[in-house]
Design a protein around this motif. Sequence first.
Motif, short mmCIF file in Angstrom:
data_model
loop_
_atom_site.label_atom_id
_atom_site.label_comp_id
_atom_site.label_asym_id
_atom_site.label_seq_id
_atom_site.Cartn_x
_atom_site.Cartn_y
_atom_site.Cartn_z
N UNK A 90 49.18 34.95 41.16
CA UNK A 90 48.12 35.33 40.23
C UNK A 90 46.77 35.48 40.93
N UNK A 91 46.50 34.60 41.91
CA UNK A 91 45.26 34.73 42.69
C UNK A 91 45.22 36.07 43.40
N UNK A 92 46.30 36.44 44.07
CA UNK A 92 46.37 37.70 44.81
C UNK A 92 46.21 38.90 43.89
N UNK A 93 46.88 38.83 42.75
CA UNK A 93 46.80 39.95 41.80
C UNK A 93 45.39 40.08 41.25
N UNK A 94 44.72 38.95 41.03
CA UNK A 94 43.37 39.01 40.46
C UNK A 94 42.40 39.67 41.45
N UNK A 95 42.54 39.37 42.74
CA UNK A 95 41.65 40.00 43.74
C UNK A 95 41.94 41.50 43.82
N UNK A 96 43.21 41.85 43.74
CA UNK A 96 43.61 43.26 43.75
C UNK A 96 42.95 44.00 42.58
N UNK A 97 43.08 43.42 41.40
CA UNK A 97 42.58 44.06 40.19
C UNK A 97 41.06 44.15 40.19
N UNK A 120 40.94 41.40 53.48
CA UNK A 120 41.15 41.25 52.03
C UNK A 120 42.54 41.73 51.65
N UNK A 121 42.95 42.85 52.24
CA UNK A 121 44.27 43.40 51.91
C UNK A 121 45.37 42.39 52.29
N UNK A 122 45.20 41.75 53.44
CA UNK A 122 46.19 40.75 53.85
C UNK A 122 46.23 39.56 52.88
N UNK A 123 45.05 39.15 52.40
CA UNK A 123 45.01 38.07 51.40
C UNK A 123 45.79 38.51 50.15
N UNK A 124 45.53 39.75 49.72
CA UNK A 124 46.19 40.25 48.50
C UNK A 124 47.71 40.29 48.69
N UNK A 125 48.17 40.83 49.82
CA UNK A 125 49.62 40.97 50.03
C UNK A 125 50.29 39.61 50.18
N UNK A 126 49.59 38.73 50.92
CA UNK A 126 50.13 37.39 51.14
C UNK A 126 50.37 36.69 49.80
N UNK A 127 49.46 36.94 48.86
CA UNK A 127 49.54 36.21 47.60
C UNK A 127 50.26 36.98 46.50
N UNK A 154 56.79 34.55 54.24
CA UNK A 154 55.47 35.17 54.34
C UNK A 154 55.56 36.51 55.09
N UNK A 155 56.16 36.48 56.27
CA UNK A 155 56.27 37.72 57.06
C UNK A 155 57.14 38.75 56.33
N UNK A 156 58.24 38.27 55.74
CA UNK A 156 59.14 39.18 55.01
C UNK A 156 58.41 39.79 53.81
N UNK A 157 57.62 38.98 53.13
CA UNK A 157 56.94 39.44 51.92
C UNK A 157 55.87 40.48 52.22
N UNK A 185 43.45 50.95 47.75
CA UNK A 185 43.56 50.94 49.21
C UNK A 185 44.83 50.18 49.56
N UNK A 186 45.68 50.79 50.39
CA UNK A 186 46.93 50.14 50.81
C UNK A 186 47.02 50.22 52.34
#
Length: 304
Positions: free
Chosen positions: A160-167, A180-187, A219-222, A254-255
Amino acid sequence: MLHSVNFDQELKRKKQEVEEIIFSFLPSEDDFAGELAVAMNYSMRAGGKRLRPILMREACRLFETPDDEKIGPFLAAIEMIHTHSLIHDDLPAIDNDMYRRGRLTTHAVYGEALGVLSGDALLNYAYETAVQAYQKGLEADRVLGALTLLLRKTGMYGMLGGQSVDVTNEKNNRRVNKETLDYIYENKTSALLEASLGCGAILGGAPGEMVDALIRIGSATGIAFQIQDDILDVTSTMEELGKPVFSDEKNEKVTYVTLYGVEGAGREVSRLTEQALCLYEEIGGNEKNPFLGELIRSLAARKN
Ligand code: GRG
């Protein structure tokens, strides 16, 4: 890389097995809140790869033969949490997508209110389901350990944290950098794969350092999984993906593809997959459960 016929058959069999378990935990449609259950079950039965429960069961297998009766509630729970995230991700307030898993999205069929409610209900019901593992005889420390990790990785310090930053970045038109993108993907994405592998290890009675190693593999797989998702969004078709393509472009997202192009993003998928597989080899995974290693490898070449 092509997978062996054996791998494909085994994956198909394991998918059917976890699907049977998941379906056995779905809510009854005959109660007063039956219409809510119908909307929840619509998306739960819509298909999908069932990747997270398969990962969880295979991580458990590294430590002991999975007892499906005891760990089944957690297998069903992780798929419910994942499905909740998809229902909410598709809502008009977020991605506003009409197709998912080859069918109309939940809000498109049942309306926005039931889209919101069925997502909420699935998230809550997931935890109600997971605790049933205790009633089914799973040791209390394993139930509590797996539940703690699952809660952490799906909440504000995870999905939910990751999705909130994305949104919020998207809504405010902020230029997202790699950090920031890495934080979003990680979460938003990795956290659930970390929970799948980490909880599987806990359910199988693994020692703490093994649980940590499996979380790192997750984490790496995700992250690789999410980057592959970015690539498929611009290279695949609606028929193959079961959801609209160019969704990121529509949402001006941004991806990794935006930052590094399809080829650069592909190289990152390969690098992260190798990283996950090296860690897997280090913990003796290929010897104990070669299928799981092959599954992680297959995700880098997935087409849907
Ligand atoms: C926090 C505003 C807010 C809403 C909640 C938590 C959430 C919505 C969304 C999670 C973010 C999300 C949907 C990430 C995408 C991860 C991803 C690549 C999903 C696709 O997974 P697959 O390919 O799907 O395993 P199938 O259909 O095969 O199960």
